[in-house]
Design an enzyme around this catalytic site. Structure first.
Site, PDB file in Angstrom:
ATOM      1  N   HIS A 121       0.767  -1.038   0.023  1.00 28.69           N
ATOM      2  CA  HIS A 121       0.066  -0.103   0.005  1.00 28.69           C
ATOM      3  C   HIS A 121       0.836   1.346   0.031  1.00 28.69           C
ATOM      4  O   HIS A 121       0.644   2.179  -0.802  1.00 28.69           O
ATOM      5  CB  HIS A 121      -0.897  -0.021   1.172  1.00 28.69           C
ATOM      6  CG  HIS A 121      -1.978   0.712   1.231  1.00 28.69           C
ATOM      7  ND1 HIS A 121      -2.145   1.968   1.797  1.00 28.69           N
ATOM      8  CD2 HIS A 121      -3.253   0.996   0.467  1.00 28.69           C
ATOM      9  CE1 HIS A 121      -2.973   2.839   1.587  1.00 28.69           C
ATOM     10  NE2 HIS A 121      -3.879   1.981   0.566  1.00 28.69           N
ATOM     11  N   HIS A 144      -5.142   6.113  -5.344  1.00 28.41           N
ATOM     12  CA  HIS A 144      -6.288   6.867  -4.620  1.00 28.41           C
ATOM     13  C   HIS A 144      -6.813   7.937  -5.593  1.00 28.41           C
ATOM     14  O   HIS A 144      -5.860   8.345  -6.509  1.00 28.41           O
ATOM     15  CB  HIS A 144      -5.910   7.354  -3.524  1.00 28.41           C
ATOM     16  CG  HIS A 144      -5.575   6.351  -2.367  1.00 28.41           C
ATOM     17  ND1 HIS A 144      -4.149   5.843  -1.985  1.00 28.41           N
ATOM     18  CD2 HIS A 144      -6.320   5.624  -1.593  1.00 28.41           C
ATOM     19  CE1 HIS A 144      -4.223   4.824  -1.350  1.00 28.41           C
ATOM     20  NE2 HIS A 144      -5.395   4.771  -0.746  1.00 28.41           N
ATOM     21  N   HIS A 153      -7.597  -2.136  -4.465  1.00 33.38           N
ATOM     22  CA  HIS A 153      -8.057  -2.866  -3.288  1.00 33.38           C
ATOM     23  C   HIS A 153      -8.618  -3.884  -3.166  1.00 33.38           C
ATOM     24  O   HIS A 153      -8.269  -4.921  -2.260  1.00 33.38           O
ATOM     25  CB  HIS A 153      -8.406  -1.543  -2.110  1.00 33.38           C
ATOM     26  CG  HIS A 153      -7.801  -0.414  -1.954  1.00 33.38           C
ATOM     27  ND1 HIS A 153      -7.831   0.659  -2.697  1.00 33.38           N
ATOM     28  CD2 HIS A 153      -7.008  -0.294  -0.837  1.00 33.38           C
ATOM     29  CE1 HIS A 153      -7.084   1.494  -1.924  1.00 33.38           C
ATOM     30  NE2 HIS A 153      -6.349   0.894  -0.874  1.00 33.38           N
ATOM     31  N   HIS A 274     -14.558   6.124   3.552  1.00 35.30           N
ATOM     32  CA  HIS A 274     -13.467   5.478   3.763  1.00 35.30           C
ATOM     33  C   HIS A 274     -12.204   6.357   4.370  1.00 35.30           C
ATOM     34  O   HIS A 274     -11.834   5.798   5.223  1.00 35.30           O
ATOM     35  CB  HIS A 274     -13.003   5.236   2.126  1.00 35.30           C
ATOM     36  CG  HIS A 274     -11.449   5.059   2.045  1.00 35.30           C
ATOM     37  ND1 HIS A 274     -10.661   6.090   1.520  1.00 35.30           N
ATOM     38  CD2 HIS A 274     -10.615   3.881   2.333  1.00 35.30           C
ATOM     39  CE1 HIS A 274      -9.389   5.581   1.677  1.00 35.30           C
ATOM     40  NE2 HIS A 274      -9.637   4.302   2.272  1.00 35.30           N
ATOM     41  N   HIS A 278     -10.408   5.894   8.319  1.00 35.95           N
ATOM     42  CA  HIS A 278      -8.731   5.946   8.371  1.00 35.95           C
ATOM     43  C   HIS A 278      -8.215   6.589   9.352  1.00 35.95           C
ATOM     44  O   HIS A 278      -7.622   6.273  10.492  1.00 35.95           O
ATOM     45  CB  HIS A 278      -8.214   6.204   7.253  1.00 35.95           C
ATOM     46  CG  HIS A 278      -7.701   5.071   6.174  1.00 35.95           C
ATOM     47  ND1 HIS A 278      -6.778   4.329   6.163  1.00 35.95           N
ATOM     48  CD2 HIS A 278      -8.375   4.560   5.163  1.00 35.95           C
ATOM     49  CE1 HIS A 278      -6.393   3.426   5.443  1.00 35.95           C
ATOM     50  NE2 HIS A 278      -7.742   3.648   4.727  1.00 35.95           N
ATOM     51  N   PHE A 295      -1.628   7.038   4.725  1.00 36.40           N
ATOM     52  CA  PHE A 295      -1.492   6.108   3.858  1.00 36.40           C
ATOM     53  C   PHE A 295      -0.389   5.146   3.578  1.00 36.40           C
ATOM     54  O   PHE A 295      -0.362   3.987   3.673  1.00 36.40           O
ATOM     55  CB  PHE A 295      -1.464   6.663   2.482  1.00 36.40           C
ATOM     56  CG  PHE A 295      -2.842   7.186   1.853  1.00 36.40           C
ATOM     57  CD1 PHE A 295      -4.031   6.402   2.381  1.00 36.40           C
ATOM     58  CD2 PHE A 295      -3.188   7.813   0.918  1.00 36.40           C
ATOM     59  CE1 PHE A 295      -5.274   6.491   1.707  1.00 36.40           C
ATOM     60  CE2 PHE A 295      -4.564   8.544   0.544  1.00 36.40           C
ATOM     61  CZ  PHE A 295      -5.602   7.781   0.982  1.00 36.40           C
ATOM     62  N   HIS A 308     -11.082  -2.392   4.583  1.00 34.32           N
ATOM     63  CA  HIS A 308     -11.301  -2.300   3.208  1.00 34.32           C
ATOM     64  C   HIS A 308     -11.984  -3.656   2.712  1.00 34.32           C
ATOM     65  O   HIS A 308     -12.436  -3.370   1.787  1.00 34.32           O
ATOM     66  CB  HIS A 308     -10.055  -2.366   2.629  1.00 34.32           C
ATOM     67  CG  HIS A 308      -9.327  -0.949   2.334  1.00 34.32           C
ATOM     68  ND1 HIS A 308      -9.657  -0.171   0.901  1.00 34.32           N
ATOM     69  CD2 HIS A 308      -8.693  -0.044   3.004  1.00 34.32           C
ATOM     70  CE1 HIS A 308      -9.312   1.000   1.256  1.00 34.32           C
ATOM     71  NE2 HIS A 308      -8.507   1.186   2.346  1.00 34.32           N
TER      72      HIS A 308
END
Length: 531
Positions: A121, A144, A153, A274, A278, A295, A308
């Site tokens: 990632h 992204h 993903h 989403h 996070h 990230f 996810h």
């Protein structure tokens, strides 16, 4: 419910696996090709350096392989049912924990190792890979903020899940999904917080270990009660899965092809819930909000994969809604490729076109209630004539000097190209609010909220009210040679204006409220279009 009691389902899987394709307008280009991992580079902003380690990333490059194999669907693969994380049996929790434990015990040189998997990632979203395979070595790859978010993903979890299953010799093992879209699942499952478990991660917000998740998290806690949070969460889900996800571009995000950067904007679910989830989990004691709050480090928290898994479930649920809820047919999307290591340590090249059907990939999701489908936001009061009432007090867009800085609340009257559209016109084209050319500091958690025909400044209107149109949110990430990014935001207006009894109005009053990291944001334009 234990997985061993399940049989291969026919409900959601059949619907999620139905081939629904539609076209997205495009310009001539080419699909993004999988990165050449041998050229995984040093990013001076994140400290990417083989063998090195810094507070902002360290080495995110995977072990190199001299051979790449093209993905083939396994023959006679066992079918896997991903269960809701809050409904796991003690037996399943133990199995999940054992799989993660064994992944963490693998040698660091093994591409299946826990940290190596987390680096996947990091490398794909923090500038370690360039588009060299596509002929553009000076442009980085970012998965992204575009139509690649969902398929990347999905493939990532697919191989991660297979690796875990192989480590415990159970090909039916399936990743649980953190069911944050239903009230019973809106807290972090308690077994993730046991320091004796391999599932544990110390870098989480300590104030959020037991509380109801905030799907619209602004970077700081509010005084909302748990009941209010649940109500707001369900309304956010409806807004992002229904109102703001009326077609493939709205749901998946804008196009992203070889030779360009992902500037068209992320899809509705990527923006929220989403991204706020996070940040809500990430640890504010850490410099960069590690682990889930940044990230580069997100994959180091086992909760990332359950988070996810539910995001991926949204793709399946969205296609069940019918109408324009269909996969993209643009060949540049379908032929985009990635590389991942599989359970046998092979470097495998995969294509977006092969991940559209969950049944074909050998998995589905446990049936649970979807309460947000009945959680349509309601107006605080009818808003007909609001825009006319503020004429002379609020500027129209053609009287505003753009770009506008978002260091304070911005209010503007946006003209509608056409009002009082017929039912047929509304079915053919959605009325969309576009916030265009959003330049933001990509190293910060950035969020702003958008309201329509709301005379109040912001504090009185909650996400469960129709005036709330949606949120723009970005998790911190780094780029080569720059610290800012540019993108767009869109929100659906057709249903919203009907609910506000404002379908006959000439203008729409738009209010943009900065929430986090917005002091440096600039906006190039605010407009309404039909698409």
């Amino acid at each position: 419910m234990g997985r061993d009691k399940w049989v291969k389902p026919t409900g959601l899987g059949g619907l999620a696996g139905a081939v629904n394709l539609t076209s997205v307008p495009s310009v001539g280009a080419a699909p993004l090709a999988a990165p050449d991992i041998s050229k995984c580079g040093t990013n001076p902003l994140t400290g990417f350096k083989p063998g090195g380690s810094t507070p902002t990333g360290g080495d995110c490059c995977p072990p190199d392989s001299s051979q790449i194999v093209d993905f083939q669907f396994p023959s006679n693969q066992a079918f896997r049912v991903r269960p809701a994380a809050h409904l796991l049996s003690p037996k399943y929790i133990a199995k999940f924990n054992l799989a993660i434990k064994r992944m963490k015990e693998l040698p660091e040189s093994d591409p299946r190792n826990f940290l190596q998997q987390a680096h996947i990632h990091c490398a794909y979203c923090n500038g370690a890979y360039s588009q060299s395979s596509s002929g553009f070595p000076d442009i980085e790859i970012q998965i992204h903020n575009s139509w690649l978010f969902f398929p990347f993903h999905r493939w990532y979890l697919y191989f991660y899940e297979r690796i875990l299953g192989s480590l415990i010799d159970d090909p039916t093992f399936a990743l649980p999904f953190w069911n944050w879209d239903t009230p019973a699942g809106m807290t972090i499952p308690k077994y993730f917080n046991d320091p004796k478990m391999a599932l544990f991660d110390s870098k989480r917000n300590q104030d959020h270990l037991k509380g109801v998740v905030d799907l619209g998290y602004n970077g700081k806690d509010t005084d909302a009660t748990d009941l209010e949070k649940v109500k707001n969460n369900l309304a956010i889900m409806y807004r992002q899965m229904v109102t703001n996800a009326t077609d493939p571009t709205a749901f998946f995000g804008g196009e992203y092809r070889a030779g360009i950067e992902p500037i068209s904007g992320g899809g509705s679910v990527e923006q929220s819930p989403h991204t706020p989830v996070h940040r809500w989990v990430g640890d504010p004691r850490e410099t960069n909000g590690e682990n889930l709050g940044n990230f580069y480090s997100a994959g180091r928290d086992t909760l990332f994969y359950c988070h996810h898994s539910n995001v991926d479930r949204m793709w399946s649920l969205w296609k069940m809604l019918g109408g324009k809820h269909k996969d993209i047919t643009d060949p540049d999307w379908l032929n985009t490729s990635f590389v991942f290591y599989d359970e046998n340590k092979n470097l495998v090249r995969v294509y977006v076109k092969d991940c559209l059907l969950t049944n074909q990939l050998g998995y589905d999701y446990q049936r649970v209630d979807v309460p947000w489908l009945k959680s349509k936001p309601v107006p605080r009061v009818p808003r007909s004539g609001v825009a006319k009432k503020v004429v002379g007090k609020v500027k129209k867009t053609n009287d505003v000097t753009f770009p506008v800085k978002l260091d304070k609340i911005v209010k503007v009257l946006v003209p509608r190209p056409k009002k009082s559209r017929s039912k047929k016109e509304k079915e053919e084209k959605e009325e969309l609010l576009i916030v265009q050319g959003i330049t933001y500091d990509s190293e910060k958690y950035v969020k702003f909220d958008v309201y329509v025909n709301d005379e109040d400044d912001d504090e009185e209107t909650a996400p469960d009210q129709t005036e709330f149109a949606g949120s723009f949110a970005q998790l911190p990430h780094k780029h080569k040679g720059k610290s800012s990014s540019k993108t767009n935001f869109r929100a659906g207006l057709t249903e919203l204006l009907e609910e506000l009894e404002a379908d006959d109005d000439d203008n729409v009053l738009v209010t943009i409220v900065p929430r986090s990291g917005s002091e440096d944001i600039t906006i190039d334009a605010i407009k309404i279009i039909y698409a």
